[in-house]
Structure formats: structure tokens, C-alpha cells
Design a protein around this motif. Sequence first.
Motif, PDB file in Angstrom:
ATOM      1  N   ALA A   1     -13.070 -43.474 -39.232  1.00  0.00           N
ATOM      2  CA  ALA A   1     -13.855 -43.994 -38.100  1.00  0.00           C
ATOM      3  C   ALA A   1     -13.094 -45.085 -37.361  1.00  0.00           C
ATOM      4  N   SER A   2     -12.328 -45.880 -38.103  1.00  0.00           N
ATOM      5  CA  SER A   2     -11.660 -47.029 -37.477  1.00  0.00           C
ATOM      6  C   SER A   2     -10.717 -46.601 -36.353  1.00  0.00           C
ATOM      7  N   TYR A   3     -10.141 -45.426 -36.475  1.00  0.00           N
ATOM      8  CA  TYR A   3      -9.195 -44.935 -35.469  1.00  0.00           C
ATOM      9  C   TYR A   3      -9.828 -44.931 -34.077  1.00  0.00           C
ATOM     10  N   PHE A   4     -11.099 -44.529 -34.042  1.00  0.00           N
ATOM     11  CA  PHE A   4     -11.763 -44.402 -32.739  1.00  0.00           C
ATOM     12  C   PHE A   4     -12.073 -45.767 -32.151  1.00  0.00           C
TER      13      PHE A   4
ATOM     14  N   LEU B   1     -22.080 -46.318 -38.504  1.00  0.00           N
ATOM     15  CA  LEU B   1     -21.348 -45.432 -37.589  1.00  0.00           C
ATOM     16  C   LEU B   1     -20.318 -44.612 -38.344  1.00  0.00           C
ATOM     17  N   ALA B   2     -19.733 -45.195 -39.396  1.00  0.00           N
ATOM     18  CA  ALA B   2     -18.762 -44.439 -40.198  1.00  0.00           C
ATOM     19  C   ALA B   2     -19.457 -43.232 -40.832  1.00  0.00           C
ATOM     20  N   HIS B   3     -20.712 -43.396 -41.262  1.00  0.00           N
ATOM     21  CA  HIS B   3     -21.456 -42.237 -41.784  1.00  0.00           C
ATOM     22  C   HIS B   3     -21.570 -41.159 -40.692  1.00  0.00           C
ATOM     23  N   PHE B   4     -21.847 -41.569 -39.460  1.00  0.00           N
ATOM     24  CA  PHE B   4     -21.963 -40.569 -38.383  1.00  0.00           C
ATOM     25  C   PHE B   4     -20.612 -39.921 -38.074  1.00  0.00           C
ATOM     26  N   TYR B   5     -19.568 -40.740 -37.974  1.00  0.00           N
ATOM     27  CA  TYR B   5     -18.248 -40.197 -37.628  1.00  0.00           C
ATOM     28  C   TYR B   5     -17.729 -39.238 -38.709  1.00  0.00           C
ATOM     29  N   SER B   6     -18.250 -39.368 -39.930  1.00  0.00           N
ATOM     30  CA  SER B   6     -17.733 -38.529 -41.029  1.00  0.00           C
ATOM     31  C   SER B   6     -17.965 -37.037 -40.765  1.00  0.00           C
ATOM     32  N   ILE B   7     -18.903 -36.696 -39.892  1.00  0.00           N
ATOM     33  CA  ILE B   7     -19.137 -35.260 -39.611  1.00  0.00           C
ATOM     34  C   ILE B   7     -17.957 -34.646 -38.854  1.00  0.00           C
ATOM     35  N   LEU B   8     -17.061 -35.493 -38.351  1.00  0.00           N
ATOM     36  CA  LEU B   8     -15.901 -34.979 -37.601  1.00  0.00           C
ATOM     37  C   LEU B   8     -14.778 -34.489 -38.519  1.00  0.00           C
ATOM     38  N   ILE B   9     -14.953 -34.733 -39.821  1.00  0.00           N
ATOM     39  CA  ILE B   9     -13.908 -34.332 -40.786  1.00  0.00           C
ATOM     40  C   ILE B   9     -14.291 -32.987 -41.397  1.00  0.00           C
TER      41      ILE B   9
ATOM     42  N   PHE C   1     -20.486 -40.169 -28.974  1.00  0.00           N
ATOM     43  CA  PHE C   1     -20.371 -41.155 -30.050  1.00  0.00           C
ATOM     44  C   PHE C   1     -20.145 -42.571 -29.498  1.00  0.00           C
ATOM     45  N   GLU C   2     -19.922 -42.674 -28.202  1.00  0.00           N
ATOM     46  CA  GLU C   2     -19.749 -44.014 -27.629  1.00  0.00           C
ATOM     47  C   GLU C   2     -21.036 -44.522 -26.991  1.00  0.00           C
ATOM     48  N   LYS C   3     -21.909 -43.573 -26.632  1.00  0.00           N
ATOM     49  CA  LYS C   3     -23.125 -43.978 -25.912  1.00  0.00           C
ATOM     50  C   LYS C   3     -24.335 -43.432 -26.670  1.00  0.00           C
TER      51      LYS C   3
END
Length: 345
Positions: free
Chosen positions: A323-326, A119-127, A163-165
Motif C-alpha cells: 500500500a505504501s507505494y501508492f 486502507l492497507a486492508h483495502f489495497y490488499s485486494i490489488l495483489i 482508491f484516492e476518492k
Amino acid sequence: MKILGFETTCDETGISLIEFKENKKLEFKILAHKLRTQVEVHSKYGGIVPILAAREHKKNLPILLDNLIKETKINLKDVDYFAFSYGPGLPPALVEGKEFVVRLAKRYDKKIIPVNHLLAHFYSILISKNKLNIWQKVRKIEFPAIGLLISGGHTILVHFESFEKFKKLGETLDDAIGESLDKAARILGLEYPGGPKLEKLAKKGKPLFNLPRPMVNQANFNFSFAGLKTAFWELVEEVRRLNKLEEAKADLANSYQKAAFETLIIKVKKALDRYSVKSIIVTGGVISNLTLRKMFLKFFKNKKIYFPLKELSTDNGINIAFASYFFIEKALEPEKLDINPITTI
Ligand SMILES: Nc1ncnc2c1ncn2[C@@H]1O[C@H](COP(=O)(O)OP(=O)(O)OP(=O)(O)O)[C@@H](O)[C@H]1O
Ligand SMILES: [Mg+2]
């Protein structure tokens, strides 16, 4: 709020410190980013040796943390959370990371946030910026989306409502795409990690050789790259017997990349035909490959496509701290975050 994130799932030791504004505007600032790769340690073995990876993490974690503290002058008492990547990954490497973070958190009496590496790989697109000490906003994504994770250990297609579902649509049944590129590179005599070296060689060649596009005619979203690798090995041996290997290497590299990458494109296209989505997310180490980025942009030119920054495509501590923030905000349980868990805390 300040979060210190640790990455030790594979052969990169990463630590990053990120500050988030508490005003819900989703603004954040990367305060420090330390990364040490173990390529030199593993390259002579042609691949990652888990126990050596663990030994390197154990050695590197205190050094990197010390560097980070010196650079930022941060007192660890002022860090709010310690985040670490709990898996999937190499078990001995995960243990080193977890134990280090658990000890730190105990010493400073802070909470730990376990982060799913995929999931951290996926969330990285938000940066959108990898620059230190500047405030930036979390990138806005148009959902629903088809997500593709292409890394050293995984090839997974996901349908994201948000990103939650999300729901996993398919994955590789054998080798991951990154692993297959590394193996193809090795067949051509290139050193580990082969993916970037294969990309460089492929640029000098043409796709002159025919190779299969595995599973593209099947009505599912799974992948298989082991057969492609075997077909490539047989092809390379045939060219070698003809004494043409040296002159054909770049064309062979190009042909392999094309077959592997077109397979990804075809499967994503199938997912788009089945699901009505607004965007495509492609993440993981293999999307460092600029040829592949161009292929996606060209083939899906009418769709919004999100990639992580090139340097955040492979493993690093920024992705984990970010990612941990979310996961704090949403108070999610680690078990609920798993896409494909190998190890959980
Ligand atoms: N330019 C490139 N072209 C192709 N592949 C690349 C490139 N750069 C890196 N890779 C590949 O990316 C992989 C490493 O990516 P990443 O760090 O995301 O994987 P991992 O963390 O080992 O696996 P996972 O995330 O599945 O646990 C390797 O297989 C490497 O060869
Ligand atoms: Mg990874």
C-alpha cells in the motif's frame, strides 16, 4: 524501487520487502515475507493484552528482520523506503513498530512512509499472487465500488469513486464484526482467536436458532453487533439450562455466523440500492471465512466482487509495503488517508 514494510498494529508482527518496477506499469515482486503471530501469548487471556503485544513486537521485529536479511541477502542501504502501519491499532504496539522503523530509517538515512492500516486492508485486494520472487501486475478494479472492511477492530462501509476518492457511509456503533465472532466463540468455549474456530464448528451445524439481524431496518449504513452477542449469550445459557449445549454447539455457531453475515449482506445490498456502482470490495480478517465468501458470491452474483487472497485478509507486512507505494506516488499526507483514525503519527 524497494520498500520494506512493517506491521505491528495488533497481534501480528509482519515484515515484507517488495520491489516495484519504475516504469509505471505497476508491476511488483514480493521479495520476502516474514510473519509471526502472537496467538499463543494471548489465547490464555481470551483476547489481546496490549502490553504483551508490544513486548512481543519488540522481541520479534529484530528477529524477523534478521531472517529477512539472511534470506534475501539485502543490504538495507539498498532499500528505498521504510513503510510502517501507523494506525489505527493498539497504542503500545504501534509505538514499538514506529520506534523500530524510525531508528532504522535514521541509521540508513531513508524516508519513512506512514501507512493507514485500514486502507492497507483495502489495497490488499490489488495483489493477486502471494508468491515470492515473481513479477506480477497490480490487479485492475472496476470503480465506483462499495467497500466493506470487516476486521477484528472495524466494520466500515465505504463508497469508493477510486482508491484516492472515497467516503465513509457507515460503521459499527459498538463491537466490530471480528470482535463479535471472537466473543461468540468464547461463549461457546472456543479459544481466541475464535473467528476461524467458529467457522470450523459452524460447518458441522445448521442455522436452527433464531437470532436478530441488528439495524437492518434502519435507513443508515451503520452496524451494531453488541446486542447480537448478548442475544447469543442468553440463547446459549437457555440451551445450557436444558442440558443440550454439547449437542447444540455446532448449530449455535452456524446460527450466529448466519445472523452476523446476513446482516453484512443486507447492509451492502442497501448501499447498492442507493449508489450505482460497478463492484463490491470486501476486505479484512473476517473475509478469510469461506462461508462468508460464498454468501457474497451467491447473493451478489451479478456484480463484480473483489476479495484479498485468504492469507492476506488478516494483518501482515505485505499489505503495508504494498500500500505504501501508492502513497509515495501520490504524495498524500497521512491525515488525508484516515478512514477512522485512532492514532496518528
Ligand atoms: N476464518 C475466519 N472466520 C471469521 N473470522 C475470522 C476468520 N479468520 C480471522 N477472523 C477474524 O478476523 C479478525 C482479525 O482480522 P484482522 O487481522 O484484519 O483484524 P485486526 O487487524 O485485529 O483489526 P483492524 O484491522 O480492524 O485493526 C479476528 O476477529 C478473527 O477472529
Ligand atoms: Mg487488521
